[in-house]
Design an enzyme around this catalytic site. Structure first.
Site, PDB file in Angstrom:
ATOM      1  N   SER A  25       0.823  -1.220   0.000  1.00 40.11           N
ATOM      2  CA  SER A  25       0.000   0.000   0.000  1.00 40.11           C
ATOM      3  C   SER A  25       0.851   1.261   0.000  1.00 40.11           C
ATOM      4  CB  SER A  25      -0.931  -0.004   1.226  1.00 40.11           C
ATOM      5  OG  SER A  25      -0.181  -0.160   2.408  1.00 40.11           O
ATOM      6  N   ASN A 112      -1.735  -2.418  13.481  1.00 38.14           N
ATOM      7  CA  ASN A 112      -3.196  -2.261  13.496  1.00 38.14           C
ATOM      8  C   ASN A 112      -3.625  -1.012  14.267  1.00 38.14           C
ATOM      9  OD1 ASN A 112      -3.031  -4.644  12.161  1.00 38.14           O
ATOM     10  ND2 ASN A 112      -4.041  -5.890  13.716  1.00 38.14           N
ATOM     11  N   THR A 157     -40.864  25.502  -7.837  1.00 38.46           N
ATOM     12  CA  THR A 157     -41.048  24.134  -7.360  1.00 38.46           C
ATOM     13  C   THR A 157     -41.363  23.315  -8.606  1.00 38.46           C
ATOM     14  OG1 THR A 157     -43.427  24.345  -7.020  1.00 38.46           O
ATOM     15  CG2 THR A 157     -42.044  24.942  -5.155  1.00 38.46           C
ATOM     16  N   HIS A 158     -40.906  22.090  -8.628  1.00 38.39           N
ATOM     17  CA  HIS A 158     -41.049  21.227  -9.820  1.00 38.39           C
ATOM     18  C   HIS A 158     -40.424  21.879 -11.051  1.00 38.39           C
ATOM     19  CE1 HIS A 158     -44.185  19.076  -7.433  1.00 38.39           C
ATOM     20  NE2 HIS A 158     -44.489  20.306  -7.054  1.00 38.39           N
ATOM     21  N   SER A 279     -15.717  25.880 -27.474  1.00 44.19           N
ATOM     22  CA  SER A 279     -15.849  24.652 -28.253  1.00 44.19           C
ATOM     23  C   SER A 279     -14.811  24.642 -29.350  1.00 44.19           C
ATOM     24  CB  SER A 279     -17.255  24.593 -28.849  1.00 44.19           C
ATOM     25  OG  SER A 279     -17.268  23.764 -29.993  1.00 44.19           O
ATOM     26  N   LYS A 285     -19.797  29.093 -28.692  1.00 44.91           N
ATOM     27  CA  LYS A 285     -20.044  28.406 -27.427  1.00 44.91           C
ATOM     28  C   LYS A 285     -19.254  28.955 -26.253  1.00 44.91           C
ATOM     29  CE  LYS A 285     -21.790  24.475 -27.124  1.00 44.91           C
ATOM     30  NZ  LYS A 285     -22.958  24.080 -26.390  1.00 44.91           N
ATOM     31  N   ASN A 287     -19.103  27.260 -22.540  1.00 46.15           N
ATOM     32  CA  ASN A 287     -19.659  26.137 -21.773  1.00 46.15           C
ATOM     33  C   ASN A 287     -19.303  26.200 -20.288  1.00 46.15           C
ATOM     34  OD1 ASN A 287     -20.802  24.958 -24.068  1.00 46.15           O
ATOM     35  ND2 ASN A 287     -18.867  23.928 -24.579  1.00 46.15           N
ATOM     36  N   GLU A 292     -20.060  21.703 -14.501  1.00 46.72           N
ATOM     37  CA  GLU A 292     -20.385  20.313 -14.882  1.00 46.72           C
ATOM     38  C   GLU A 292     -19.439  19.323 -14.223  1.00 46.72           C
ATOM     39  OE1 GLU A 292     -22.052  20.427 -19.353  1.00 46.72           O
ATOM     40  OE2 GLU A 292     -20.215  21.544 -19.050  1.00 46.72           O
ATOM     41  N   GLN A 324      -7.545  -1.939   4.595  1.00 44.01           N
ATOM     42  CA  GLN A 324      -6.568  -1.113   3.873  1.00 44.01           C
ATOM     43  C   GLN A 324      -7.240  -0.379   2.714  1.00 44.01           C
ATOM     44  OE1 GLN A 324      -2.402  -2.493   3.318  1.00 44.01           O
ATOM     45  NE2 GLN A 324      -2.967  -2.690   1.164  1.00 44.01           N
ATOM     46  N   LYS A 327      -8.235   3.715   2.460  1.00 48.51           N
ATOM     47  CA  LYS A 327      -7.384   4.898   2.274  1.00 48.51           C
ATOM     48  C   LYS A 327      -7.583   5.612   0.957  1.00 48.51           C
ATOM     49  CE  LYS A 327      -4.365   3.178   5.529  1.00 48.51           C
ATOM     50  NZ  LYS A 327      -5.225   1.990   5.477  1.00 48.51           N
TER      51      LYS A 327
HETATM   52  N1  ARG Z   1      -1.264  -1.195   5.492  1.00 46.41           N
HETATM   53  C1  ARG Z   1      -2.157  -1.681   6.481  1.00 46.41           C
HETATM   54  C2  ARG Z   1      -3.525  -0.985   6.386  1.00 46.41           C
HETATM   55  O1  ARG Z   1      -3.593   0.027   5.796  1.00 46.41           O
HETATM   56  C3  ARG Z   1      -1.597  -1.437   7.839  1.00 46.41           C
HETATM   57  C4  ARG Z   1      -2.036  -2.437   8.857  1.00 46.41           C
HETATM   58  C5  ARG Z   1      -1.443  -3.726   8.577  1.00 46.41           C
HETATM   59  N2  ARG Z   1      -1.739  -4.681   9.577  1.00 46.41           N
HETATM   60  C6  ARG Z   1      -1.712  -5.984   9.303  1.00 46.41           C
HETATM   61  N3  ARG Z   1      -1.961  -6.769  10.284  1.00 46.41           N
HETATM   62  N4  ARG Z   1      -1.418  -6.416   8.126  1.00 46.41           N
HETATM   63  O2  ARG Z   1      -4.515  -1.436   6.880  1.00 46.41           O
END
Ligand code: ARG
Length: 460
Positions: A25, A112, A157-158, A279, A285, A287, A292, A324, A327
């Site tokens: 990651s 963790n 409205t509508h 355009s 044009k 735009n 959008e 994971q 993220k």
């Molecule tokens: N890269 C992991 C995550 O974002 C970190 C935690 C990893 N923990 C594990 N037991 N593999 O969740």
């Protein structure tokens, strides 16, 4: 570079190359480097203060981490795919720099609870950043509102013309939506503001950690109460994504109106050249691409929220690697909000409001029909009867191509003898808006009070 995994003790062969790339990651969680290092510094200080590691070792770790932070910010560090994630990368860098003392950092900690901490720190800053962008947008809307307390325009409205209002009242409606967004980001901040370190992998730790010291050091308001929940919980990420989703929906609705209002058919607003595009084939044009695109980006934010809700729905206690996946949704939502909000603010600040068109448009489409009924009520007719009379009046006007207040008095009196000379003043757009003086309505004093309230909020 040493390719040995941190957890290689139990393993007799290497991770498959495809698998290693798959679960790595670092390509995206490198963005957590700052939170990770500050979290580790707080942890190391606490380990030293609690006598779990020597004070000298603690000091060495802290200075090593600070040096790494500086180097990352100066672009001097390359992260390694082989180290899987940001947490392992930083620990490896530390050990390379300060030797075996670096290996003490992870005492009483798991990735963790570490990733839970980093994410919460990132989230807290994200909430503050997005809120600041929203407040700028609110500021721009207030400026327009203050300049247009008497600028009459139609309200729908509508998407059918309903009653007259003012541009100020309209802009303050959006202010109210964005104000609620700030409240939601505040709530998301509070949800993130709880310190999980000390939860370990899931059942805490045997070391006498001083969790409160870490929380104080990092500016957290509370400690998580259950170690299993703390490492298995991503509610605060969902809270943030939800706040982003609602705000994006508000932006999208606003953009939709700007797109509509800037059409030749409506012609109520002209977006500035700076926020429009041309355009490649049609020379005439102009735009509303920015509007959008903001409207369109709502999709990916909803997607992130739905993705994480789905990731979490089947997970047994406690940490699972599925998590994971939180993220990229979080980073993407943050980036998208941070990109959309300033563009929205700039687009609004530079837009030109076509006040004459607005007024003309408000005067067409029988927007004063409710006021005509209210006029008859004022003369003693029950509202239901007045509604019926004015309904017939509108039908008559439509057939004759006239506005209600363009009919001569005798024509009006054919439908009700209660109409008198004073009806024309009562049905003027200014009167229709001005009489809606109840708080929350478009009357200038009411809108001014709302503006003051929002201004006081912005000052806080
Ligand atoms: N890269 C992991 C995550 O974002 C970190 C935690 C990893 N923990 C594990 N037991 N593999 O969740």
């Amino acid at each position: 570079m040493d390719k040995k995994k941190m957890w290689s003790g139990r393993f007799s062969s290497d991770t498959n190359e495809l698998a290693a790339g798959f679960h790595s990651s670092i390509a995206f969680d490198r963005r957590l480097y700052r939170a990770d290092i500050l979290g580790s510094i707080a942890h190391a200080k606490m380990l030293g203060a609690a006598g779990i590691i020597g004070q000298g070792d603690s000091d060495l770790i802290v200075s090593g981490l600070n040096a790494i932070l500086g180097d990352i910010e100066n672009g001097l560090v390359t992260f390694s795919e082989n180290d899987e994630d940001i947490h392992m990368n930083i620990e490896r860098l530390l050990t390379e720099r300060i030797g075996d003392t670096g290996k003490m950092l992870h005492t009483g900690r798991s990735r963790n609870d570490q990733v839970a901490l980093d994410t919460r720190m990132f989230l807290k800053q994200s909430c503050l950043d997005v809120s600041a962008h929203i407040k700028n947008l609110i500021g721009a809307l207030i400026t327009i509102a203050e300049d247009n307390l008497d600028t009459v325009m139609p309200a729908y409205t509508h998407l059918q013309k309903a009653q007259p209002t003012t541009l100020a009242h309209y802009m303050m409606a959006y202010c109210e939506m964005f104000f609620r967004d700030c409240v939601r980001f505040d709530a998301a901040f509070n949800a993130a503001d709880v310190m999980p370190l000390g939860s370990g992998a899931l059942c805490a730790t045997t070391y006498p950690l001083d969790r409160q010291m870490v929380a104080d050091e990092l500016g957290f308001s509370a400690l998580t109460n259950n170690s299993m929940d703390a490492v298995g919980d991503r509610d605060c990420v969902l809270d943030f994504l939800y706040a982003c989703a609602v705000c994006a929906m508000h932006l999208s609705r606003f953009c939709e109106e700007l797109i509509l209002w800037s059409t030749n058919e409506f012609s109520m607003v002209s977006l500035s050249d700076g926020y429009s595009t041309g355009s490649s084939i049609m020379p005439q044009k102009k735009n509303p691409d920015m509007a959008e695109l903001i409207r369109g980006k709502t999709g990916r934010i909803y997607g992130g929220l739905m993705a994480l809700l789905t990731v979490m729905k089947g997970l047994p206690m406690a940490y699972n690697k599925d998590m994971q996946e939180d993220k990229e949704a979080l980073f993407d939502a943050y980036d998208t909000m941070s990109a959309c909000l300033p563009v929205m603010t700039g687009m609004i600040e530079t837009a030109a409001w076509n006040k004459d068109t607005m007024k003309k448009s408000a005067g067409a489409g029988f927007t004063n029909a409710t006021d005509a009924a209210d006029y008859l009520v004022g003369k003693g007719m029950p509202f239901r009867d007045a509604h019926e009379v004015v309904g017939k009046l509108v039908l008559y006007c439509e057939q004759h191509g006239k506005a209600i207040d363009a009919l001569p008095l005798d024509a009006l009196q054919k439908l009700s003898p209660m109409f008198g000379e004073d009806v024309y003043d009562a049905l003027s757009l200014e009167a229709c808006v001005g009489k809606r003086a109840v708080y929350g309505g478009p009357g200038a004093d009411s809108v001014k009070k709302h503006i003051d309230k929002i201004k006081a909020f912005l000052k806080k």
